[in-house]
Design an enzyme around this catalytic site. Structure first.
Site, PDB file in Angstrom:
ATOM      1  N   VAL A  90     -40.346  12.995 -34.317  1.00 15.76           N
ATOM      2  CA  VAL A  90     -39.203  13.557 -35.004  1.00 15.76           C
ATOM      3  C   VAL A  90     -38.166  13.124 -34.032  1.00 15.76           C
ATOM      4  O   VAL A  90     -38.001  13.472 -32.796  1.00 15.76           O
ATOM      5  CB  VAL A  90     -39.189  15.241 -35.111  1.00 15.76           C
ATOM      6  CG1 VAL A  90     -37.883  15.667 -36.009  1.00 15.76           C
ATOM      7  CG2 VAL A  90     -40.260  15.434 -36.230  1.00 15.76           C
ATOM      8  N   GLU A  94     -28.176  13.904 -35.636  1.00 17.34           N
ATOM      9  CA  GLU A  94     -26.735  14.772 -35.240  1.00 17.34           C
ATOM     10  C   GLU A  94     -26.602  16.143 -35.855  1.00 17.34           C
ATOM     11  O   GLU A  94     -25.806  16.952 -35.951  1.00 17.34           O
ATOM     12  CB  GLU A  94     -25.730  14.096 -36.157  1.00 17.34           C
ATOM     13  CG  GLU A  94     -25.537  12.302 -35.543  1.00 17.34           C
ATOM     14  CD  GLU A  94     -24.626  11.505 -36.271  1.00 17.34           C
ATOM     15  OE1 GLU A  94     -24.004  12.044 -37.123  1.00 17.34           O
ATOM     16  OE2 GLU A  94     -24.449  10.410 -35.544  1.00 17.34           O
ATOM     17  N   HIS A  97     -31.540  19.694 -38.463  1.00 21.08           N
ATOM     18  CA  HIS A  97     -32.321  19.314 -39.182  1.00 21.08           C
ATOM     19  C   HIS A  97     -33.822  19.365 -37.998  1.00 21.08           C
ATOM     20  O   HIS A  97     -34.838  19.748 -38.375  1.00 21.08           O
ATOM     21  CB  HIS A  97     -32.292  18.216 -40.087  1.00 21.08           C
ATOM     22  CG  HIS A  97     -33.602  17.968 -40.715  1.00 21.08           C
ATOM     23  ND1 HIS A  97     -33.825  18.502 -41.998  1.00 21.08           N
ATOM     24  CD2 HIS A  97     -34.558  16.879 -40.646  1.00 21.08           C
ATOM     25  CE1 HIS A  97     -35.050  17.822 -42.533  1.00 21.08           C
ATOM     26  NE2 HIS A  97     -35.187  16.936 -41.662  1.00 21.08           N
ATOM     27  N   PHE A 122     -51.197  19.213 -31.433  1.00 21.48           N
ATOM     28  CA  PHE A 122     -50.034  19.043 -31.755  1.00 21.48           C
ATOM     29  C   PHE A 122     -49.651  17.547 -30.921  1.00 21.48           C
ATOM     30  O   PHE A 122     -49.298  17.569 -29.741  1.00 21.48           O
ATOM     31  CB  PHE A 122     -49.154  19.919 -31.122  1.00 21.48           C
ATOM     32  CG  PHE A 122     -47.777  19.806 -31.223  1.00 21.48           C
ATOM     33  CD1 PHE A 122     -46.977  20.138 -32.587  1.00 21.48           C
ATOM     34  CD2 PHE A 122     -46.895  19.323 -30.306  1.00 21.48           C
ATOM     35  CE1 PHE A 122     -45.594  20.041 -32.834  1.00 21.48           C
ATOM     36  CE2 PHE A 122     -45.420  19.118 -30.556  1.00 21.48           C
ATOM     37  CZ  PHE A 122     -44.779  19.455 -31.869  1.00 21.48           C
ATOM     38  N   ARG A 136     -43.242   6.522 -25.231  1.00 20.76           N
ATOM     39  CA  ARG A 136     -44.307   7.640 -25.151  1.00 20.76           C
ATOM     40  C   ARG A 136     -45.606   7.190 -26.048  1.00 20.76           C
ATOM     41  O   ARG A 136     -46.324   8.172 -26.509  1.00 20.76           O
ATOM     42  CB  ARG A 136     -43.675   8.958 -25.331  1.00 20.76           C
ATOM     43  CG  ARG A 136     -43.024   9.610 -24.194  1.00 20.76           C
ATOM     44  CD  ARG A 136     -42.049  10.399 -24.699  1.00 20.76           C
ATOM     45  NE  ARG A 136     -40.968  10.735 -23.400  1.00 20.76           N
ATOM     46  CZ  ARG A 136     -40.162  10.217 -22.584  1.00 20.76           C
ATOM     47  NH1 ARG A 136     -39.802   9.233 -23.279  1.00 20.76           N
ATOM     48  NH2 ARG A 136     -39.795  10.860 -21.678  1.00 20.76           N
TER      49      ARG A 136
END
Length: 158
Positions: A90, A94, A97, A122, A136
Site C-alpha cells: 500500500v 494524497e 485512504h 504481515f 524493499r
C-alpha cells in the site's frame, strides 16, 4: 529496526526447523503487482531453500491488500495449513485512504492469527513511494517476502 540499517533478506539461523512436512499458504495482492510479485518470489524461494516442498506451498491471489484479511482467514481455518503469509503493498497517496487500509489490514491479519492460533504473517509494505517499495521487494534493502517466509518458519519453531 529501520530497513535502511538492515537488509530485509538477512536473518538469524536460530529457530529454523525442518519444514519439509509443513504446508504454507501465501496470499498475494494483485494491487502494485510489480512489487507483490517480487515479494512472492522472495517468500517462495526462501521457503524452498529451507526445505518446503512445492506442493506444500499454496498460492492465492486477492485484488488488493484489504482483501488479505478475509483470504488469510479462509486459509488459516484449514487444518492442513500450518502458516499463512500475506503479501501486499500500500503506497502512501494524497488522502487518508492509506491510513485506513494499512490499519485495517494490520489489525485484521493479527486477529486472524490469534483466532486460529497459527502464524499469519504481515508481509505488507507501507512505503511512501513506488521506489521505496521496489527497494524493499528485492532492491537495495532486500526483500520483505524473504523476511515474511523466515518469520513464518521461525514462528512454527516457537
Amino acid at each position: 529496526m529501520a530497513t535502511s540499517l538492515k537488509s530485509l533478506s538477512e536473518h538469524s539461523s536460530k529457530n529454523i526447523l525442518d519444514i519439509s512436512s509443513k504446508k504454507f499458504g501465501i496470499i498475494v495482492s494483485e494491487w502494485n503487482e510489480e512489487v507483490t510479485e517480487a515479494l512472492y518470489s522472495g517468500a517462495y524461494e526462501t521457503l524452498k531453500q529451507h526445505g518446503a516442498k512445492s506442493e506444500n506451498i499454496i498460492r492465492k491471489n486477492v485484488p488488493g491488500s484489504f482483501e488479505l484479511t478475509l483470504a488469510s482467514q479462509w486459509l488459516a481455518q484449514l487444518e492442513e495449513i500450518d502458516a499463512v503469509i500475506c503479501l501486499g503493498c500500500v503506497i502512501q497517496g494524497e488522502t487518508k485512504h492509506f491510513d485506513f487500509i494499512c490499519d485495517a489490514v494490520a489489525h485484521g491479519i493479527t486477529n486472524v492469527g490469534l483466532k486460529y492460533n497459527k502464524p499469519v504473517i504481515f508481509g505488507v509494505l507501507t512505503p511512501d513511494t513506488q521506489q521505496q517499495a521496489l527497494d524493499r521487494a528485492g532492491g537495495k534493502h532486500g526483500n520483505k517476502g524473504d523476511e515474511a517466509a523466515i518469520t513464518a518458519i521461525k514462528m512454527l519453531g516457537f
